[in-house]
Design an enzyme around this catalytic site. Structure first.
Site, PDB file in Angstrom:
ATOM      1  N   TRP A   1      43.006-106.541 -12.604  1.00 29.13           N
ATOM      2  CA  TRP A   1      44.264-106.918 -11.935  1.00 29.13           C
ATOM      3  C   TRP A   1      44.407-108.423 -11.767  1.00 29.13           C
ATOM      4  O   TRP A   1      45.503-108.934 -11.581  1.00 29.13           O
ATOM      5  CB  TRP A   1      44.384-106.227 -10.571  1.00 29.13           C
ATOM      6  CG  TRP A   1      44.941-104.834 -10.671  1.00 29.13           C
ATOM      7  CD1 TRP A   1      44.331-103.672 -10.271  1.00 29.13           C
ATOM      8  CD2 TRP A   1      46.220-104.446 -11.210  1.00 29.13           C
ATOM      9  NE1 TRP A   1      45.145-102.594 -10.535  1.00 29.13           N
ATOM     10  CE2 TRP A   1      46.312-103.043 -11.108  1.00 29.13           C
ATOM     11  CE3 TRP A   1      47.297-105.141 -11.774  1.00 29.13           C
ATOM     12  CZ2 TRP A   1      47.434-102.317 -11.537  1.00 29.13           C
ATOM     13  CZ3 TRP A   1      48.409-104.423 -12.207  1.00 29.13           C
ATOM     14  CH2 TRP A   1      48.462-103.032 -12.082  1.00 29.13           C
TER      15      TRP A   1
ATOM     16  N   PHE B   1      52.941 -92.924  -9.661  1.00 29.27           N
ATOM     17  CA  PHE B   1      51.679 -93.658  -9.634  1.00 29.27           C
ATOM     18  C   PHE B   1      50.542 -92.757 -10.147  1.00 29.27           C
ATOM     19  O   PHE B   1      50.758 -91.671 -10.651  1.00 29.27           O
ATOM     20  CB  PHE B   1      51.394 -94.151  -8.203  1.00 29.27           C
ATOM     21  CG  PHE B   1      52.012 -95.503  -7.901  1.00 29.27           C
ATOM     22  CD1 PHE B   1      53.099 -95.988  -8.618  1.00 29.27           C
ATOM     23  CD2 PHE B   1      51.498 -96.296  -6.880  1.00 29.27           C
ATOM     24  CE1 PHE B   1      53.660 -97.233  -8.340  1.00 29.27           C
ATOM     25  CE2 PHE B   1      52.036 -97.548  -6.590  1.00 29.27           C
ATOM     26  CZ  PHE B   1      53.126 -98.014  -7.318  1.00 29.27           C
TER      27      PHE B   1
ATOM     28  N   ASP C   1      46.298 -97.789 -15.323  1.00 28.21           N
ATOM     29  CA  ASP C   1      45.301 -96.716 -15.150  1.00 28.21           C
ATOM     30  C   ASP C   1      45.456 -95.518 -16.092  1.00 28.21           C
ATOM     31  O   ASP C   1      46.568 -95.031 -16.305  1.00 28.21           O
ATOM     32  CB  ASP C   1      45.403 -96.105 -13.744  1.00 28.21           C
ATOM     33  CG  ASP C   1      45.413 -97.121 -12.641  1.00 28.21           C
ATOM     34  OD1 ASP C   1      45.279 -98.322 -12.917  1.00 28.21           O
ATOM     35  OD2 ASP C   1      45.576 -96.701 -11.488  1.00 28.21           O
TER      36      ASP C   1
ATOM     37  N   ARG D   1      47.098 -92.840  -1.887  1.00 31.85           N
ATOM     38  CA  ARG D   1      47.442 -92.585  -3.293  1.00 31.85           C
ATOM     39  C   ARG D   1      46.267 -92.167  -4.173  1.00 31.85           C
ATOM     40  O   ARG D   1      45.126 -92.198  -3.773  1.00 31.85           O
ATOM     41  CB  ARG D   1      48.088 -93.835  -3.888  1.00 31.85           C
ATOM     42  CG  ARG D   1      47.219 -95.083  -3.871  1.00 31.85           C
ATOM     43  CD  ARG D   1      47.944 -96.230  -4.571  1.00 31.85           C
ATOM     44  NE  ARG D   1      47.193 -97.460  -4.546  1.00 31.85           N
ATOM     45  CZ  ARG D   1      47.289 -98.390  -3.598  1.00 31.85           C
ATOM     46  NH1 ARG D   1      48.095 -98.230  -2.571  1.00 31.85           N
ATOM     47  NH2 ARG D   1      46.556 -99.489  -3.677  1.00 31.85           N
ATOM     48  N   ASP D   2      46.625 -91.864  -5.412  1.00 28.71           N
ATOM     49  CA  ASP D   2      45.701 -91.589  -6.516  1.00 28.71           C
ATOM     50  C   ASP D   2      44.902 -90.296  -6.325  1.00 28.71           C
ATOM     51  O   ASP D   2      43.665 -90.288  -6.410  1.00 28.71           O
ATOM     52  CB  ASP D   2      44.748 -92.779  -6.752  1.00 28.71           C
ATOM     53  CG  ASP D   2      45.483 -94.104  -6.884  1.00 28.71           C
ATOM     54  OD1 ASP D   2      46.695 -94.072  -7.183  1.00 28.71           O
ATOM     55  OD2 ASP D   2      44.854 -95.159  -6.687  1.00 28.71           O
TER      56      ASP D   2
ATOM     57  N   GLU E   1      40.931 -97.503  -4.405  1.00 32.82           N
ATOM     58  CA  GLU E   1      41.895 -96.845  -5.284  1.00 32.82           C
ATOM     59  C   GLU E   1      41.165 -95.869  -6.203  1.00 32.82           C
ATOM     60  O   GLU E   1      39.956 -95.976  -6.405  1.00 32.82           O
ATOM     61  CB  GLU E   1      42.629 -97.883  -6.155  1.00 32.82           C
ATOM     62  CG  GLU E   1      43.384 -98.926  -5.353  1.00 32.82           C
ATOM     63  CD  GLU E   1      44.184 -99.912  -6.215  1.00 32.82           C
ATOM     64  OE1 GLU E   1      45.341-100.185  -5.847  1.00 32.82           O
ATOM     65  OE2 GLU E   1      43.673-100.411  -7.223  1.00 32.82           O
TER      66      GLU E   1
HETATM   67  C1  FRU Z   1      45.198 -98.908  -9.608  1.00 32.19           C
HETATM   68  C2  FRU Z   1      46.573 -98.715  -9.036  1.00 32.19           C
HETATM   69  C3  FRU Z   1      46.655 -97.401  -8.310  1.00 32.19           C
HETATM   70  C4  FRU Z   1      48.112 -97.076  -8.372  1.00 32.19           C
HETATM   71  C5  FRU Z   1      48.506 -97.602  -9.732  1.00 32.19           C
HETATM   72  C6  FRU Z   1      49.903 -98.136  -9.792  1.00 32.19           C
HETATM   73  O1  FRU Z   1      45.150 -99.790 -10.681  1.00 32.19           O
HETATM   74  O2  FRU Z   1      46.910 -99.795  -8.193  1.00 32.19           O
HETATM   75  O3  FRU Z   1      46.127 -97.426  -7.017  1.00 32.19           O
HETATM   76  O4  FRU Z   1      48.370 -95.707  -8.249  1.00 32.19           O
HETATM   77  O5  FRU Z   1      47.565 -98.622 -10.045  1.00 32.19           O
HETATM   78  O6  FRU Z   1      50.244 -98.464 -11.100  1.00 32.19           O
END
Ligand code: FRU
Length: 493
Positions: free
Chosen positions: A292, A78, A22, A149-150, A201
Site C-alpha cells: 500500500w 470490498f 487483494d 471488514r474482510d 485486515e
Molecule cells: C486490504 C484492503 C481490505 C479492503 C480492501 C479494499 O488491502 O484494505 O481491508 O477490504 O483492501 O480494496
C-alpha cells in the site's frame, strides 16, 4: 499485445487492464480454481471496488471472466471469501451444492470521509459464472466499528457450523452461523497479540497437520497489517499458530511473538483457497504482490497490480517452534524450458561470473557452501541504462547471517522514495551451507530459503533488456555445490 509490455508479468496473474488489489473469494469447485480480486475496472488507481474474476484448472494459466460483483445500493464490494455450500445450508441451491460469496460492502457516509462497513453475501448456481446478491443484504452489521471488514468463512466440521473471521481495526471478531445468513458473535482475538504496526485486515484461519502427521493439527491465523507511514516496510502479513475449538482461537506463542509470513516488501492480503483438493494436508494461498505504500504509483502500463505465485502452505517444527512453510505448487514446474546445471563451482572475489545474458523469466535453485567470502550471491536483472549500471542483488551476508535483497538499483524507483531499498532477514547456515530457490518474472522476484520457512517477495521494475544474471563474492571465495537454472515459458507464449 496487451501482455507484451516489458514489465508485464508472464507467469503471475494480472488483470487484463486497470487496477487490482487483494485476492478474494478463492474457492475450488468442479475442477476449477476461482480467483476473484479487488478491481477498479475504469482506472489504474484504487477506487470504487468490484470483484474481478478469473478461473484456472491448473493454477498456472488463468482465464479472465466477466466482473462478478458490482457496487450496489449497499456500497462498494470490498474483500471477502467464497465457499461451496455442499449441503445447501443457505437454501439457495434447491438441495444441491453451489457457491456463496461473503464480502464487505462499504457505503460512504455523505459529506464525510467516513464509511459504513457491513457484510453481504451473493450466490452462484452456475459454477461462479454469474452471481446474485442476496435480497436480505447486509447479513452482518455493527456500526460501532468503522473498520469492520474482510470476512473469511469456512465450515467447521467438528461443531457443524460456519465460522467467519473478520477484521475490526486492531482485532479480529469471530462469528458462527448455521446457514450463512444469520451470524452470532463468538469471540475476539488479537487486541494485545502480534504486530499492531497497522490496521488489521484480511484474516484467514485454517488447520494444518504439523510435520505432515495426521492428528497433529494446529490452527494458523493469518492477519495482514496495513501501511504505517512511520515504517519503511509498509503493509505486510503476519501469522499466529494456535488452537481453535469452533469458537475461540488461542495463540500458542507469547503475545509479543511476531511471525512474518514474508520478509519481502510485496506480499499482502494473502488468504487461502476454500475446498481445494489438498486442503487438510496442505493449503493453497495467493497474495497481492504489492504494498500500500506505493501500490497506486508503481510504473506499470494499462494494468496495475499482480498476484504472487500460488503458495502451498504446511507446518513444520523448526528451531524456535512451529513455522509456516511455503513452497510453490508442482503445477508451476511445467513452465520450465530445458535447464542448465552447474556443480562444484568456485566464485572468487571480483569474478562476477555470468550465468546467462538473457535471464528474463527463470527459476533458479542453488546450494552454496560458505567459505572465506563475507558476502556472496547473485546479481540479476543487471545491465546498462542511460550509461548507468543497474542490478538487483540477492545476497547472503555471512558475518551477519542474513539473507537480503537489494533493489536500490533495480531500475525505475523514482515513483516512491522508499521503493529503492535493501532489506534482509536472519538465515542460519546449516552444516555451513545455504540453499535458495527463486522465481524471477519480468517485474518480480520470489525468494525461498530455509526449505520454505523464509520467503521474500519483491517487485522490481528493471529497464528493458537488463536481464543478465551473475554470481558474485566479496572478501573471499564461495563454493557453489550445485545450481540449476531453468528458463521459464510465458503463459502467453
Ligand atoms: C486490504 C484492503 C481490505 C479492503 C480492501 C479494499 O488491502 O484494505 O481491508 O477490504 O483492501 O480494496
Amino acid at each position: 499485445q496487451t501482455y507484451n509490455h516489458p514489465l508485464r508479468p508472464q507467469f503471475h496473474f494480472t488483470p487484463e487492464t486497470h487496477w487490482l488489489n487483494d485476492p478474494n473469494g478463492m474457492v475450488y469447485f468442479d475442477g476449477e480454481y476461482h480467483l476473484f480480486y479487488q478491481h477498479h475496472p475504469e482506472s489504474t488507481v484504487w477506487g470504487p471496488m468490484h470483484w474481478g474474476h478469473a478461473i484456472s484448472r491448473d493454477l498456472v494459466r488463468w482465464e479472465h471472466q466477466p466482473i462478478a460483483l458490482y457496487p450496489d445500493h449497499n456500497g462498494f464490494i470490498f474483500s471477502g471469501s467464497a465457499v461451496v455450500d455442499w449441503q445447501d445450508t443457505s437454501g439457495f441451491f434447491d438441495g444441491g451444492a453451489g457457491l456463496v460469496a461473503i464480502y464487505t460492502q462499504t457505503e460512504m457516509i455523505e459529506g464525510t470521509d467516513e464509511s459504513k462497513q457491513r457484510q453481504s453475501i451473493a450466490y452462484s448456481r452456475d459454477n461462479g459464472r454469474t452471481w446474485t446478491p442476496y435480497a436480505g443484504n447486509p447479513v452482518l452489521t455493527d456500526e460501532s466499528y468503522p473498520d469492520f471488514r474482510d470476512p473469511k468463512v469456512f465450515w467447521h466440521e467438528a461443531s457443524k457450523h460456519w465460522v467467519m473471521v473478520l477484521a475490526a481495526g486492531d482485532r479480529l471478531f469471530l462469528y458462527t452461523s448455521a446457514d450463512l445468513l444469520d451470524w452470532t458473535f463468538a469471540s475476539e482475538f488479537g487486541a494485545a497479540e502480534g504486530s499492531h504496526d497497522g490496521v488489521w485486515e484480511c484474516p484467514d484461519l485454517f488447520a494444518l497437520p504439523v510435520d505432515g502427521r495426521k492428528g497433529s493439527e494446529k490452527w494458523v491465523m493469518i492477519v495482514s497489517i496495513g501501511d504505517n507511514e512511520q515504517l519503511p516496510e509498509g503493509s505486510r502479513t503476519q501469522y499466529f499458530i494456535g488452537e481453535f475449538d469452533g469458537k475461540t482461537f488461542v495463540n500458542d506463542n507469547a503475545p509479543d511473538t511476531i511471525l512474518w509470513m514474508d520478509h519481502g516488501r510485496d506480499n499482502y492480503a494473502g488468504v487461502t483457497w476454500s475446498d481445494a483438493p489438498g486442503n487438510g494436508e496442505d493449503r493453497l494461498l495467493i497474495g497481492w504482490m504489492n504494498n500500500w505504500k506505493y501500490a497506486n504509483l508503481i510504473p506499470t502500463g494499462e494494468w496495475r497490480g499482480a498476484m504472487t505465485l500460488p503458495r502451498k502452505l504446511s507446518l513444520e517444527h523448526r528451531a524456535g517452534g512451529i513455522r509456516l512453510i511455503q513452497h510453490t505448487p508442482d503445477a508451476l514446474n511445467e513452465l520450465r524450458l530445458g535447464g542448465t546445471e552447474w556443480s562444484d563451482l568456485t566464485v572468487q572475489p571480483g569474478d562476477n561470473l555470468p550465468l546467462v545474458e538473457q535471464g528474463e523469466l527463470l527459476e533458479l535453485a542453488v546450494e552454496f557452501e560458505l567459505g572465506a567470502a563475507s558476502e556472496f550471491g547473485f546479481k540479476l536483472k543487471s545491465g546498462m541504462h542511460n550509461d548507468e549500471e543497474y542490478e538487483t542483488i540477492v545476497g547472503y551476508d555471512a558475518s551477519a547471517g542474513e539473507l537480503f535483497i537489494d533493489r536500490s538499483r533495480a531500475g525505475e524507483s523514482a515513483f516512491h522514495p522508499q521503493f529503492a531499498c535493501k532489506h534482509g532477514a536472519p538465515l542460519g547456515a546449516s552444516n555451513g551451507r545455504i540453499k535458495l530457490r527463486m522465481w524471477v518474472d519480468r517485474s518480480s522476484l520470489e525468494l525461498f530459503a530455509d526449505d520454505g520457512a523464509l520467503v521474500m517477495t519483491d517487485q522490481l521494475f528493471p529497464h528493458a533488456g537488463n536481464d543478465r544474471i551473475e554470481l558474485y563474492a566479496v572478501g573471499g571465495s564461495v563454493r557453489v555445490v550445485s545450481l540449476q537454472l531453468n528458463p521459464l515459458q510465458s503463459v502467453y507464449a
